[in-house]
Motif scaffolding. Sequence first.
Motif, PDB file in Angstrom:
ATOM      1  N   ILE A  45       7.907   8.571   6.583  1.00 50.32           N
ATOM      2  CA  ILE A  45       8.281   8.480   7.993  1.00 50.32           C
ATOM      3  C   ILE A  45       7.291   9.240   8.867  1.00 50.32           C
ATOM      4  O   ILE A  45       6.968   8.806   9.977  1.00 50.32           O
ATOM      5  CB  ILE A  45       9.721   8.999   8.193  1.00 50.32           C
ATOM      6  N   SER A  46       6.769  10.348   8.380  1.00 49.55           N
ATOM      7  CA  SER A  46       5.849  11.138   9.200  1.00 49.55           C
ATOM      8  C   SER A  46       4.518  10.431   9.423  1.00 49.55           C
ATOM      9  O   SER A  46       3.809  10.742  10.372  1.00 49.55           O
ATOM     10  CB  SER A  46       5.607  12.506   8.554  1.00 49.55           C
ATOM     11  N   PHE A  47       4.156   9.469   8.580  1.00 50.25           N
ATOM     12  CA  PHE A  47       2.898   8.755   8.744  1.00 50.25           C
ATOM     13  C   PHE A  47       3.064   7.397   9.426  1.00 50.25           C
ATOM     14  O   PHE A  47       2.099   6.649   9.534  1.00 50.25           O
ATOM     15  CB  PHE A  47       2.215   8.556   7.386  1.00 50.25           C
ATOM     16  N   THR A  48       4.245   7.056   9.909  1.00 49.27           N
ATOM     17  CA  THR A  48       4.418   5.757  10.540  1.00 49.27           C
ATOM     18  C   THR A  48       3.695   5.665  11.873  1.00 49.27           C
ATOM     19  O   THR A  48       3.332   4.575  12.308  1.00 49.27           O
ATOM     20  CB  THR A  48       5.904   5.435  10.766  1.00 49.27           C
ATOM     21  N   SER A  49       3.457   6.772  12.551  1.00 45.08           N
ATOM     22  CA  SER A  49       2.794   6.729  13.849  1.00 45.08           C
ATOM     23  C   SER A  49       1.299   6.455  13.727  1.00 45.08           C
ATOM     24  O   SER A  49       0.644   6.157  14.726  1.00 45.08           O
ATOM     25  CB  SER A  49       3.008   8.044  14.584  1.00 45.08           C
ATOM     26  N   LEU A  50       0.723   6.540  12.550  1.00 42.88           N
ATOM     27  CA  LEU A  50      -0.713   6.314  12.388  1.00 42.88           C
ATOM     28  C   LEU A  50      -1.103   4.883  12.720  1.00 42.88           C
ATOM     29  O   LEU A  50      -2.209   4.621  13.193  1.00 42.88           O
ATOM     30  CB  LEU A  50      -1.160   6.643  10.962  1.00 42.88           C
ATOM     31  N   GLY A  51      -0.231   3.953  12.510  1.00 45.60           N
ATOM     32  CA  GLY A  51      -0.537   2.567  12.802  1.00 45.60           C
ATOM     33  C   GLY A  51      -0.478   2.241  14.286  1.00 45.60           C
ATOM     34  O   GLY A  51      -0.918   1.185  14.708  1.00 45.60           O
ATOM     35  N   ARG A  53      -1.789   4.270  16.771  1.00 46.46           N
ATOM     36  CA  ARG A  53      -2.747   5.082  17.523  1.00 46.46           C
ATOM     37  C   ARG A  53      -3.691   4.235  18.357  1.00 46.46           C
ATOM     38  O   ARG A  53      -4.088   4.629  19.437  1.00 46.46           O
ATOM     39  CB  ARG A  53      -3.566   5.946  16.567  1.00 46.46           C
ATOM     40  N   HIS A  54      -4.097   3.089  17.848  1.00 50.66           N
ATOM     41  CA  HIS A  54      -5.073   2.249  18.537  1.00 50.66           C
ATOM     42  C   HIS A  54      -4.506   0.854  18.708  1.00 50.66           C
ATOM     43  O   HIS A  54      -3.650   0.411  17.944  1.00 50.66           O
ATOM     44  CB  HIS A  54      -6.379   2.165  17.721  1.00 50.66           C
ATOM     45  N   GLU A  55      -5.034   0.168  19.692  1.00 51.81           N
ATOM     46  CA  GLU A  55      -4.635  -1.224  19.899  1.00 51.81           C
ATOM     47  C   GLU A  55      -5.214  -2.089  18.789  1.00 51.81           C
ATOM     48  O   GLU A  55      -6.295  -1.822  18.282  1.00 51.81           O
ATOM     49  CB  GLU A  55      -5.147  -1.723  21.251  1.00 51.81           C
ATOM     50  N   ALA A  56      -4.501  -3.121  18.446  1.00 49.26           N
ATOM     51  CA  ALA A  56      -4.968  -4.030  17.406  1.00 49.26           C
ATOM     52  C   ALA A  56      -6.158  -4.822  17.919  1.00 49.26           C
ATOM     53  O   ALA A  56      -6.177  -5.285  19.058  1.00 49.26           O
ATOM     54  CB  ALA A  56      -3.855  -4.977  16.983  1.00 49.26           C
ATOM     55  N   VAL A  57      -7.185  -4.967  17.102  1.00 52.64           N
ATOM     56  CA  VAL A  57      -8.388  -5.695  17.456  1.00 52.64           C
ATOM     57  C   VAL A  57      -8.432  -6.964  16.622  1.00 52.64           C
ATOM     58  O   VAL A  57      -8.221  -6.923  15.407  1.00 52.64           O
ATOM     59  CB  VAL A  57      -9.649  -4.835  17.189  1.00 52.64           C
ATOM     60  N   ARG A  58      -8.715  -8.084  17.260  1.00 51.41           N
ATOM     61  CA  ARG A  58      -8.785  -9.341  16.519  1.00 51.41           C
ATOM     62  C   ARG A  58     -10.003  -9.334  15.614  1.00 51.41           C
ATOM     63  O   ARG A  58     -11.082  -8.898  16.011  1.00 51.41           O
ATOM     64  CB  ARG A  58      -8.847 -10.510  17.473  1.00 51.41           C
ATOM     65  N   GLU A  59      -9.830  -9.831  14.414  1.00 53.92           N
ATOM     66  CA  GLU A  59     -10.922  -9.879  13.451  1.00 53.92           C
ATOM     67  C   GLU A  59     -11.807 -11.081  13.729  1.00 53.92           C
ATOM     68  O   GLU A  59     -11.329 -12.162  14.075  1.00 53.92           O
ATOM     69  CB  GLU A  59     -10.349  -9.975  12.034  1.00 53.92           C
ATOM     70  N   HIS A  60     -13.111 -10.891  13.607  1.00 51.06           N
ATOM     71  CA  HIS A  60     -14.066 -11.972  13.803  1.00 51.06           C
ATOM     72  C   HIS A  60     -13.908 -12.977  12.662  1.00 51.06           C
ATOM     73  O   HIS A  60     -13.941 -12.613  11.490  1.00 51.06           O
ATOM     74  CB  HIS A  60     -15.495 -11.417  13.814  1.00 51.06           C
ATOM     75  N   ALA A  61     -13.739 -14.228  12.996  1.00 53.51           N
ATOM     76  CA  ALA A  61     -13.573 -15.276  11.992  1.00 53.51           C
ATOM     77  C   ALA A  61     -14.953 -15.755  11.556  1.00 53.51           C
ATOM     78  O   ALA A  61     -15.650 -16.448  12.296  1.00 53.51           O
ATOM     79  CB  ALA A  61     -12.771 -16.428  12.562  1.00 53.51           C
ATOM     80  N   ASP A  62     -15.382 -15.379  10.378  1.00 52.49           N
ATOM     81  CA  ASP A  62     -16.691 -15.752   9.851  1.00 52.49           C
ATOM     82  C   ASP A  62     -16.503 -16.834   8.791  1.00 52.49           C
ATOM     83  O   ASP A  62     -15.985 -16.562   7.704  1.00 52.49           O
ATOM     84  CB  ASP A  62     -17.374 -14.526   9.243  1.00 52.49           C
ATOM     85  N   PRO A  63     -16.911 -18.077   9.059  1.00 55.90           N
ATOM     86  CA  PRO A  63     -16.687 -19.153   8.083  1.00 55.90           C
ATOM     87  C   PRO A  63     -17.562 -19.023   6.846  1.00 55.90           C
ATOM     88  O   PRO A  63     -17.328 -19.705   5.862  1.00 55.90           O
ATOM     89  CB  PRO A  63     -17.027 -20.419   8.865  1.00 55.90           C
ATOM     90  N   HIS A  64     -18.561 -18.148   6.862  1.00 57.06           N
ATOM     91  CA  HIS A  64     -19.473 -18.009   5.730  1.00 57.06           C
ATOM     92  C   HIS A  64     -19.076 -16.879   4.784  1.00 57.06           C
ATOM     93  O   HIS A  64     -19.817 -16.560   3.863  1.00 57.06           O
ATOM     94  CB  HIS A  64     -20.907 -17.780   6.228  1.00 57.06           C
ATOM     95  N   ARG A  65     -17.937 -16.267   5.005  1.00 59.07           N
ATOM     96  CA  ARG A  65     -17.479 -15.222   4.091  1.00 59.07           C
ATOM     97  C   ARG A  65     -17.115 -15.831   2.749  1.00 59.07           C
ATOM     98  O   ARG A  65     -16.630 -16.960   2.674  1.00 59.07           O
ATOM     99  CB  ARG A  65     -16.256 -14.502   4.656  1.00 59.07           C
ATOM    100  N   GLN A  66     -17.311 -15.036   1.711  1.00 57.26           N
ATOM    101  CA  GLN A  66     -17.009 -15.539   0.373  1.00 57.26           C
ATOM    102  C   GLN A  66     -15.504 -15.722   0.185  1.00 57.26           C
ATOM    103  O   GLN A  66     -15.046 -16.686  -0.399  1.00 57.26           O
ATOM    104  CB  GLN A  66     -17.558 -14.585  -0.678  1.00 57.26           C
ATOM    105  N   HIS A  67     -14.726 -14.766   0.688  1.00 61.83           N
ATOM    106  CA  HIS A  67     -13.270 -14.824   0.567  1.00 61.83           C
ATOM    107  C   HIS A  67     -12.675 -14.708   1.969  1.00 61.83           C
ATOM    108  O   HIS A  67     -12.325 -13.614   2.407  1.00 61.83           O
ATOM    109  CB  HIS A  67     -12.739 -13.688  -0.315  1.00 61.83           C
TER     110      HIS A  67
END
Length: 80
Positions: A45-51, A53-67
């Motif tokens: 419970i004490s570590f729930t605030s860690l998520g 702290r910052h705004e969520a950033v959208r991940e770059h969609a790279d079609p050439h990634r292996q996975h």
Amino acid sequence: MLNQILNVAVVAAETAEHHTELPMPAIAYGAIIMGALLLLMFVTISFTSLGHRHEAVREHADPHRQHPNKHDHGEASQQH
């Protein structure tokens, strides 16, 4: 011969039953386990605030990634 084998089996079964006293009362084991689980719960419970702290950033969609992460909802294929 069969009588000797049965006698050995009966003697072994009678002597195999040993009762030992617990080093502490049975309720103490439950209290220790409950305390350990409560401690882990409070640490979690004490570590729930860690998520948060910052705004969520959208991940770059790279079609050439292996996975690819498959969470881009088709955005990578629409870029072409």
